[in-house]
Design a protein around this motif. Sequence first.
Motif, short mmCIF file in Angstrom:
data_model
loop_
_atom_site.label_atom_id
_atom_site.label_comp_id
_atom_site.label_asym_id
_atom_site.label_seq_id
_atom_site.Cartn_x
_atom_site.Cartn_y
_atom_site.Cartn_z
N PHE A 15 0.83 -1.20 0.00
CA PHE A 15 0.00 0.00 0.00
C PHE A 15 0.87 1.26 0.00
CE2 PHE A 15 -2.70 3.04 2.58
CZ PHE A 15 -3.52 3.39 1.52
N ALA A 16 1.94 1.24 0.79
CA ALA A 16 2.84 2.39 0.81
C ALA A 16 3.43 2.64 -0.58
CB ALA A 16 3.95 2.17 1.84
N ARG A 17 3.80 1.57 -1.26
CA ARG A 17 4.36 1.72 -2.62
C ARG A 17 3.28 2.20 -3.59
NH1 ARG A 17 6.95 -3.40 -1.21
NH2 ARG A 17 9.16 -2.98 -0.73
N ALA A 18 2.05 1.69 -3.44
CA ALA A 18 0.97 2.11 -4.32
C ALA A 18 0.67 3.60 -4.15
CB ALA A 18 -0.29 1.29 -4.04
N CYS A 19 0.75 4.09 -2.91
CA CYS A 19 0.56 5.53 -2.67
C CYS A 19 1.64 6.33 -3.41
CB CYS A 19 0.60 5.83 -1.18
SG CYS A 19 -0.86 5.27 -0.26
N ALA A 20 2.89 5.90 -3.28
CA ALA A 20 3.99 6.61 -3.95
C ALA A 20 3.80 6.60 -5.46
CB ALA A 20 5.31 5.98 -3.56
N ASP A 21 3.41 5.45 -6.01
CA ASP A 21 3.19 5.34 -7.45
C ASP A 21 2.07 6.26 -7.93
OD1 ASP A 21 5.20 3.47 -7.54
OD2 ASP A 21 3.85 1.73 -7.59
N ALA A 22 1.10 6.54 -7.03
CA ALA A 22 -0.02 7.40 -7.38
C ALA A 22 0.29 8.88 -7.11
CB ALA A 22 -1.26 6.97 -6.61
N GLY A 23 1.52 9.17 -6.69
CA GLY A 23 1.90 10.55 -6.42
C GLY A 23 1.45 11.04 -5.05
N LEU A 24 1.14 10.12 -4.15
CA LEU A 24 0.70 10.47 -2.80
C LEU A 24 1.81 10.20 -1.79
CD1 LEU A 24 -2.78 8.71 -2.95
CD2 LEU A 24 -2.45 11.18 -2.81
N VAL A 25 1.86 11.02 -0.75
CA VAL A 25 2.79 10.79 0.35
C VAL A 25 2.13 9.84 1.34
CG1 VAL A 25 4.06 11.82 2.26
CG2 VAL A 25 3.91 13.02 0.07
N PHE A 26 2.79 8.75 1.63
CA PHE A 26 2.33 7.81 2.66
C PHE A 26 2.87 8.30 4.00
CE2 PHE A 26 3.00 4.00 5.27
CZ PHE A 26 1.73 3.43 5.23
N ILE A 27 1.99 8.64 4.92
CA ILE A 27 2.42 9.19 6.21
C ILE A 27 2.81 8.03 7.12
CG2 ILE A 27 1.77 10.62 8.19
CD1 ILE A 27 -0.13 12.09 6.30
N GLY A 28 4.03 7.60 6.93
CA GLY A 28 4.57 6.45 7.64
C GLY A 28 5.98 6.23 7.14
N PHE B 197 14.77 -7.82 22.17
CA PHE B 197 13.94 -7.29 21.09
C PHE B 197 12.90 -8.33 20.68
CE2 PHE B 197 13.11 -7.28 16.52
CZ PHE B 197 12.71 -5.98 16.28
N MET B 198 11.64 -7.90 20.53
CA MET B 198 10.59 -8.79 20.01
C MET B 198 10.23 -8.43 18.58
SD MET B 198 7.76 -9.58 22.92
CE MET B 198 7.18 -7.88 22.98
N GLU B 199 9.89 -7.16 18.37
CA GLU B 199 9.46 -6.72 17.04
C GLU B 199 9.43 -5.20 17.01
OE1 GLU B 199 5.48 -7.97 16.22
OE2 GLU B 199 4.76 -7.43 18.20
N MET B 200 9.28 -4.67 15.80
CA MET B 200 9.09 -3.23 15.65
C MET B 200 7.77 -3.01 14.93
SD MET B 200 11.48 -0.30 13.94
CE MET B 200 11.06 1.44 14.19
N ASN B 201 6.92 -2.18 15.51
CA ASN B 201 5.67 -1.79 14.88
C ASN B 201 5.90 -0.51 14.09
OD1 ASN B 201 3.57 -3.73 15.82
ND2 ASN B 201 4.32 -3.06 17.81
N THR B 202 5.75 -0.62 12.78
CA THR B 202 6.09 0.49 11.88
C THR B 202 4.88 1.39 11.65
OG1 THR B 202 5.63 -0.99 10.02
CG2 THR B 202 7.92 -0.81 10.75
N ARG B 203 4.34 1.90 12.72
CA ARG B 203 3.12 2.72 12.65
C ARG B 203 2.91 3.40 13.98
NH1 ARG B 203 -0.07 -0.30 15.91
NH2 ARG B 203 0.12 -2.56 15.81
N LEU B 204 1.87 4.20 14.05
CA LEU B 204 1.41 4.74 15.32
C LEU B 204 0.80 3.61 16.14
CD1 LEU B 204 1.16 7.68 16.48
CD2 LEU B 204 -1.24 7.59 15.75
N GLN B 205 1.02 3.62 17.45
CA GLN B 205 0.48 2.59 18.32
C GLN B 205 -0.83 3.04 18.95
OE1 GLN B 205 2.01 -0.39 17.71
NE2 GLN B 205 2.70 -0.76 19.80
#
Length: 690
Positions: free
Chosen positions: A91-104, A288-296
């Motif tokens: 989805f992040a790549r699809a946003c970039a391809d569509a000229g949109l900034v993915f806020i993440g 370390f367990m994991e990294m959540n790449t978003r707002l929690q």
Amino acid sequence: MFDTVLVANRGEIAVRVIRTLRSLGVRSVAVFSDADADARHVRAADTAVRIGPAPAGESYLSVERLLEAAARTGAQAVHPGYGFLAENAAFARACADAGLVFIGPPADAIALMGDKIRAKETVRAAGVPVVPGSNGSGLTDGQLADAAREIGMPVLLKPSAGGGGKGMRLVRDAERLADEIAAARREARASFGDDTLLVERWIDRPRHIEIQVLADGHGQVVHLGERECSLQRRHQKIIEEAPSVLLDSATRAAMGEAAVQAARSCGYEGAGTVEFIVPGGDPSSYFFMEMNTRLQVEHPVTEMVTGVDLVEWQLRVAAGEKLAFGQDDITLTGHAVEARICAEDPSRGFLPSGGTVLALHEPQGDGVRTDSGLSEGTEVGSLYDPMLSKVVAYGPDRATALRKLRAALAETVTLGVPTNAGFLRRLLAHPAVVAGELDTGLVEREVEGLVPGEVPGEVYVAAGLLRQAGLFPKQPERPRPQTPDGLSGVSPGWVDPFSLPSGWRLGGEPAWTVHHLRVPGQEPVTVRVRGPLHDADVSWGPGGMPPASGRGGLGEEEAPSTATLHFDGLTHTFHRAAGTWLGRDGDSWNVLDHDPVAASLTGAARAGVDSLTAPMPGTVTVVKVAVGDEVAAGQSLLVVEAMKMEHVVSAPHAGTVTELDVTPGTTVAMDQVLAVLEPLAARAAEEDSA
């Protein structure tokens, strides 16, 4: 800064993001499915776009429809919130391809940290300690079982592609590995579209502590301290707080630096969270367990103790700005605690609930914040995540914050939809929680003592009196005779005393007025009332049982949504909407009229034949039997899924399936008959008599 941002989510997080967009003067675009056409986030946004029917796969998870909505509204950027597509690299790549900034973060960082196996290898190379576990991806069921036995029981099965506890299984018995692996794969596939699993060593009585990080596109990375998330049920966080009472300043700094290195190792940008498992007896031995790449979900507690609006800085970083502060500028002041309000019924084993929100009160102000997607009239169904809102409290110290949160939960009313609010309030008063002696297994160990076994008697007293009040006729007005001075007016009319439900009888004992009431999940109760409402005799109890009794008085306040009850020497305040709706101390009860004749015909056992009913509203995903099959006691027959949670319906005894009313994909209501199982003993007796 952007002019227009599309929020690709729903519920409380969409409302939360829209709030910050409005404060920055940025136009907000909401998206909604047919189920959310009148939802709070839709009304909060500057504009809104329908993106499809109710199922998430045809609306909130449709990349094509989200991008179409962005194009139609002129959005320059997309905020994914959390859940749905927030950690979806495609989805992040699809946003970039569509000229949109993915806020993440960048798509590559999402992909790397979204694969728990690759993530562990990457941060290990950066010097971050990791939990011992299996190596490599794409392991077969047999290889996972072998790895588990090599690590040593107990072990934790985890989906490589997901988080939030979905698909996680704690396995203590090696004999159950095959079944648990199959179940974990099924849930992972349903939740994330990927059933790849890994296995890790289970650390007994661990604490779950996570570090909030922020990174800009100019090479600067800072951490904003930790959050303690050890209070969990079924691997789902339910209470979070900042800071943790476990860490001293040296350990906090070391863990913070490890989180910063983990973020740097994947080229991170934006807001993210690095999660650690910490042995309670040795906080310096963290993994370390994991990294959540978003707002929690729990980001508000960090905002309260740091004063940093994390959503605002997500937007600023995405717009290319540098962080306006360094690590030395971050200070933690006071204490904040958050409780997640979920549509689930503790009295029914925390199964997902649903219904219509008929009355709503959500506390705000004086150090209390509620992030919510609810409104009165909201329909809570089984299609989306069960979390409805979050109640957060802040104080100068932990004890104050806990007190404020308990009080706020007591005020919280979500009537019409059973929630866990009362359970959370009781949990926050548990001595171990008050003392800060936490671990991820505490809730499961103490759960029975935190769930009340029955509805308090005063609830039935208030329900009966409120129902009684509705029976009293309004007094008609009649003309007052004209006085000598020519004045006239009206006076209250008289009411036939025989028509009153007070039970008054000429020369005899007052009669009882009978009300049949039922709380969902509880046995039917008969409430008998006689006497005036301000001082009535009330008895209540299940049919055929000696009733409890007492005296109560009902005095309604000016607001029609509340009523005050004087009972057993105490005063109680109840909240009321259409019908009789009651709430107290964070619990709520929907008390309904009840027809005992109809109830006896619904879902009841019939002459030795058992009806297996749906434990929750949801969708049947698996049917393992057919009509005519003989099954053993405890055998798994069907699986019902709701709000991303699976529930297995098993045979209560050995028997023969004589009816099967559902197929995979069937949507069912709570208590709907799924199948009928005739005991083998009944079948044998029938054959003998023939």
